[in-house]
Design an enzyme around this catalytic site. Structure first.
Site, PDB file in Angstrom:
ATOM      1  N   GLU A 108      38.470  33.417  40.249  1.00 13.16           N
ATOM      2  CA  GLU A 108      39.854  33.142  40.662  1.00 13.16           C
ATOM      3  C   GLU A 108      39.752  32.202  41.866  1.00 13.16           C
ATOM      4  OE1 GLU A 108      41.985  36.584  42.167  1.00 13.16           O
ATOM      5  OE2 GLU A 108      43.913  35.539  42.168  1.00 13.16           O
ATOM      6  N   ASP A 124      50.895  39.566  39.047  1.00 16.12           N
ATOM      7  CA  ASP A 124      51.737  40.372  39.944  1.00 16.12           C
ATOM      8  C   ASP A 124      53.147  39.776  39.923  1.00 16.12           C
ATOM      9  OD1 ASP A 124      49.600  42.118  41.431  1.00 16.12           O
ATOM     10  OD2 ASP A 124      48.796  40.081  41.453  1.00 16.12           O
TER      11      ASP A 124
HETATM   12  N1  HPA Z   1      43.276  39.087  42.354  1.00 13.14           N
HETATM   13  C1  HPA Z   1      42.568  40.093  42.846  1.00 13.14           C
HETATM   14  N2  HPA Z   1      43.084  41.281  43.080  1.00 13.14           N
HETATM   15  C2  HPA Z   1      44.369  41.487  42.805  1.00 13.14           C
HETATM   16  C3  HPA Z   1      45.147  40.476  42.304  1.00 13.14           C
HETATM   17  C4  HPA Z   1      44.569  39.214  42.057  1.00 13.14           C
HETATM   18  O1  HPA Z   1      45.207  38.232  41.602  1.00 13.14           O
HETATM   19  N3  HPA Z   1      46.381  41.016  42.143  1.00 13.14           N
HETATM   20  C5  HPA Z   1      46.329  42.284  42.529  1.00 13.14           C
HETATM   21  N4  HPA Z   1      45.116  42.589  42.943  1.00 13.14           N
HETATM   22 ZN    ZN Z   2      44.764  40.102  38.953  1.00 12.15          ZN
END
Ligand code: HPA
Ligand code: ZN
Length: 346
Positions: free
Chosen positions: A208, A287
């Protein structure tokens, strides 16, 4: 092989909204809308830091993953009872069903809430009861994936797994979430091995914000079946080939990536490149209460920004079922419904 008929650009949003789909990357605590947050705070006799819903929403501006996680964590403080977890999950499933989500695999964690003095039992029971009820109420199937928080220790992940074991039958898998940088997947090698031995499916957030190396170690050390996000894979050609070859699905969350500044604009998002490379990418909301939209908003905005077509829509919806942890007969039923939607769309 099903042939997808061309669809005019202005009709595409309608098709995206109508097509049945699975959502495979949604953190249930990230679906908690400010309105429900305020209602739960009041029910539990808690005072919110913000005077009203609008001022809270205005605070949802993020620089990166960590700045989001801080405010996300503050929001979880209103969750105190089994009914709170039920209500939050029920609200998400109602909203998802309206977006033609027919199957959801929901991330949650217990460590946030045990850190607030709750038991894992309260969390899991509320979530599970809502998933069961949603099957009859909304005609949606839903299962639960317990995420370890990677900023916490391996020992704490083992304790988390231990506390969840009485509810083994309510879980489909294990995931890995929270602050990625500095917390590589291999930190959790042993606890993932234990979960694997218990027959749980395995997934992990990787790539990410973190480098392709984290995707490699999620695959080779943790032995995960899907990668959550994974959008940094485009920086590593060998990794792209591996993901395509082994049909490793990526659960991509475009509006999340935009809001957390993984990409400066949606037009720069790597989803198109991933699909072009033959990778089993899917579209998800991550989210939705924080990132400006549920799954259909992710589809429509990303398709507009990248100029994607009905063929991509078909591929992404198909991928969502192929990559899900449902059995083959259910997969076939959902894929049949998907084909019918495309055939009947004129
Ligand atoms: N990344 C990592 N942890 C998380 C995320 C995310 O996008 N959303 C909620 N916890
Ligand atoms: Zn996530």
């Amino acid at each position: 092989m099903f042939e997808v008929k061309p669809v005019a650009a202005e009709r595409l949003p309608e098709l995206l909204r109508l097509m049945p789909k699975a959502e495979l990357h949604i953190h249930i605590e990230g679906s908690l809308e400010p309105e429900l947050m305020f209602a739960l705070a009041q029910r539990n006799g808690l005072t919110m830091k913000y005077p009203d819903v609008e001022s809270l929403r205005r605070a949802y501006v993020f620089d990166d993953l960590q700045s989001f996680l801080d405010i996300y964590h503050a929001g979880t403080l209103v969750l105190r009872t089994e009914q709170d977890f039920y209500d939050m999950t029920h609200a998400y499933l109602a909203r998802a069903a309206a977006d033609k989500v027919v199957h959801a695999e929901i991330f949650f964690d217990t460590q946030t809430h045990t850190g607030h003095g709750l038991s894992a039992d309260v969390v899991i029971s509320g979530l599970h009861r809502a998933c069961v009820d949603a099957r009859t109420e909304f005609g949606i199937s839903a299962s639960l994936i317990l995420c370890f928080l990677r900023h916490l220790s391996e020992q704490e992940a083992f304790e988390c797994l231990e506390q969840a074991l009485p509810h083994r039958d309510k879980l489909v898998g294990i995931g890995l979430a929270s602050s990625e940088l500095g917390h590589p997947p291999e930190k959790f090698a042993r606890v993932f091995a234990k979960a694997r031995a218990l027959g749980l499916h395995l997934v992990a957030h990787a790539g990410e914000e973190g480098p392709p190396a984290y995707i490699w170690s999620a695959l080779d050390v943790l032995k995960v079946e899907r990668i959550d996000h994974g959008v940094q894979a485009v920086k590593d050609a060998a990794l792209m080939a591996r993901l395509a070859q082994d049909r490793i699905a990526l659960t991509v969350c475009p509006l999340s990536n935009l809001k957390l500044r993984v990409f400066a604009t949606l037009a720069q998002h790597s989803l198109g490149q991933l699909l072009q490379a033959g990778i089993t990418a899917t579209v998800n909301s991550d989210d939705p209460a924080y990132f400006g939209g549920y799954i259909n908003q992710n589809f429509t905005e990303t398709f507009a920004a990248l100029g994607l077509t009905a063929q991509h829509a078909w591929q992404l919806a198909r991928n969502s079922f192929e990559a899900s942890f449902i059995d083959d007969s259910m997969k076939k039923r959902y894929l049949d419904r998907l084909r019918e939607t495309f055939e009947n769309f004129v």
